[in-house]
Design an enzyme around this catalytic site. Structure first.
Site, mmCIF file in Angstrom:
data_model
loop_
_atom_site.group_PDB
_atom_site.id
_atom_site.type_symbol
_atom_site.label_atom_id
_atom_site.label_comp_id
_atom_site.label_asym_id
_atom_site.label_seq_id
_atom_site.Cartn_x
_atom_site.Cartn_y
_atom_site.Cartn_z
ATOM 1 N N SER A 6 0.848 -1.187 0.000
ATOM 2 C CA SER A 6 0.000 0.000 0.000
ATOM 3 C C SER A 6 0.881 1.234 0.000
ATOM 4 C CB SER A 6 -0.909 0.014 1.233
ATOM 5 O OG SER A 6 -1.625 1.236 1.244
ATOM 6 N N HIS A 31 -0.980 -1.040 -4.478
ATOM 7 C CA HIS A 31 -2.294 -0.642 -3.972
ATOM 8 C C HIS A 31 -2.220 0.851 -3.679
ATOM 9 C CE1 HIS A 31 -6.098 -1.256 -1.753
ATOM 10 N NE2 HIS A 31 -5.611 -0.390 -0.873
ATOM 11 N N ASP A 33 -4.219 4.158 -2.379
ATOM 12 C CA ASP A 33 -5.368 4.635 -1.607
ATOM 13 C C ASP A 33 -5.732 6.064 -1.969
ATOM 14 O OD1 ASP A 33 -5.995 2.435 0.189
ATOM 15 O OD2 ASP A 33 -4.010 2.781 1.041
ATOM 16 N N MET A 35 -8.359 9.149 -1.072
ATOM 17 C CA MET A 35 -9.284 9.612 -0.028
ATOM 18 C C MET A 35 -9.687 11.054 -0.295
ATOM 19 S SD MET A 35 -7.183 8.190 3.251
ATOM 20 C CE MET A 35 -6.400 6.554 3.244
ATOM 21 N N HIS A 64 -7.805 2.029 -4.793
ATOM 22 C CA HIS A 64 -8.858 1.863 -3.781
ATOM 23 C C HIS A 64 -9.482 3.234 -3.521
ATOM 24 C CE1 HIS A 64 -9.574 0.860 0.821
ATOM 25 N NE2 HIS A 64 -10.694 1.109 0.186
ATOM 26 N N MET A 66 -11.672 5.665 -1.705
ATOM 27 C CA MET A 66 -12.407 5.955 -0.466
ATOM 28 C C MET A 66 -12.978 7.363 -0.623
ATOM 29 S SD MET A 66 -9.663 4.306 2.168
ATOM 30 C CE MET A 66 -8.380 4.242 0.914
ATOM 31 N N MET A 135 -12.216 -4.753 4.267
ATOM 32 C CA MET A 135 -11.379 -3.897 5.117
ATOM 33 C C MET A 135 -11.230 -4.550 6.485
ATOM 34 S SD MET A 135 -10.400 -1.408 3.251
ATOM 35 C CE MET A 135 -9.466 -0.625 4.577
ATOM 36 N N ASP A 169 -7.280 -5.711 3.583
ATOM 37 C CA ASP A 169 -6.532 -4.459 3.669
ATOM 38 C C ASP A 169 -6.667 -3.868 5.065
ATOM 39 O OD1 ASP A 169 -5.312 -2.003 3.104
ATOM 40 O OD2 ASP A 169 -6.976 -1.260 1.858
HETATM 41 C C1 DX5 Z 1 -6.462 2.259 4.956
HETATM 42 C C2 DX5 Z 1 -5.909 1.857 3.623
HETATM 43 C C3 DX5 Z 1 -4.875 0.819 3.654
HETATM 44 C C4 DX5 Z 1 -3.643 1.161 4.450
HETATM 45 C C5 DX5 Z 1 -3.160 -0.105 5.109
HETATM 46 O O1 DX5 Z 1 -7.565 3.076 4.765
HETATM 47 O O2 DX5 Z 1 -6.948 1.405 2.773
HETATM 48 O O3 DX5 Z 1 -4.517 0.429 2.323
HETATM 49 O O4 DX5 Z 1 -2.589 1.672 3.678
HETATM 50 O O5 DX5 Z 1 -2.095 0.214 5.937
HETATM 51 P P1 DX5 Z 1 -1.505 -0.843 6.968
HETATM 52 O O6 DX5 Z 1 -1.063 -2.039 6.205
HETATM 53 O O7 DX5 Z 1 -0.378 -0.084 7.599
HETATM 54 O O8 DX5 Z 1 -2.605 -1.168 7.940
HETATM 55 ZN ZN ZN Z 2 -6.475 0.513 0.810
#
Ligand code: DX5
Ligand code: ZN
Length: 211
Positions: A6, A31, A33, A35, A64, A66, A135, A169
């Site tokens: 990630s 991956h 993220d 947001m 991903h 969000m 999640m 994740d």
């Molecule tokens: C959280 C993200 C994850 C995050 C996971 O909202 O979707 O992808 O990066 O991080 P770790 O592996 O540190 O929990």
């Molecule tokens: Zn993620």
């Protein structure tokens, strides 16, 4: 077993190098993220960052989303070079349209479930998604503790959609990955466990060995 670092946990001053480091370490995909500060209380990455990752690596890019409006913005991430885009079933928009829009671009569509959302919530969209993302922390931040109580949901999702890849994740590390894999997970996303490891290749092998 697929391992996806990630990029939320990467060094943001050297993202292209970080992408290549993941590739050299044996990652299957990145991956990424995204947001919007509304769907989750944090802001991160946009289409221009995905385009930069695209230029930096030949790895598959898993985005991903969000965000509140994946139906409006998914196309921008497809344009930027995403190979797969996942949308939260809880997003306040037309989820079926968002999934169809992603597939219409010729890329994979995923459906994501927050911790409070049961596996069954993906049911109305069966046939419209190529993978499920369960999640295992509350979305928004990296470095949180793995939620054990998500294990039955992984099992349930695997039972409901036996031929669909199941990604997990949040809080995935050498200690938690084997339980996810035993429950039915086939793709592991890990941020802090990989980027904070002294040797990322070794950490990826450890996660892959969880199966
Ligand atoms: C959280 C993200 C994850 C995050 C996971 O909202 O979707 O992808 O990066 O991080 P770790 O592996 O540190 O929990
Ligand atoms: Zn993620």
């Amino acid at each position: 077993m697929k391992i996806l670092p990630s990029m939320l946990a990467a060094d943001y001053g050297r993202l292209a190098e970080e992408a290549r480091r993941c590739e050299a370490a044996g990652a299957d995909a990145l991956h990424i993220d995204v947001m919007d500060g509304h769907f989750v209380p944090n802001l991160n990455f946009g289409p221009t960052t995905v385009a930069a990752f695209r230029r930096a690596t030949g790895l598959h890019l898993d985005v991903h989303l969000m965000i509140d409006r994946p139906d409006v913005y998914a196309g921008r991430f497809a344009d930027a070079g995403a190979d797969a885009i996942s949308v939260h079933v809880e997003a306040p928009c037309d989820i079926a349209a968002a999934l169809r829009g992603i597939r219409a671009r010729g890329i994979r569509a995923g459906i994501v479930l927050k911790p409070a959302t049961p596996a069954e919530a993906a049911g109305p969209f069966a046939g419209l998604f190529d993978y499920i993302l369960v999640m295992t922390v509350e979305p928004g931040y990296g470095g949180q503790g793995f939620m054990e109580e998500m294990l039955p949901k992984i099992e349930r999702a695997a039972a409901l959609w036996p031929d669909t890849p199941i990604m997990v994740d949040g809080g995935i590390a050498a200690g938690t990955a084997p339980r996810c894999v035993a429950a039915g997970a086939t793709e592991l996303v890990a941020g802090s466990a990989l980027f904070r490891a002294g040797d990322m290749a070794e950490a990826i092998r450890a996660l892959r060995g969880a199966g």
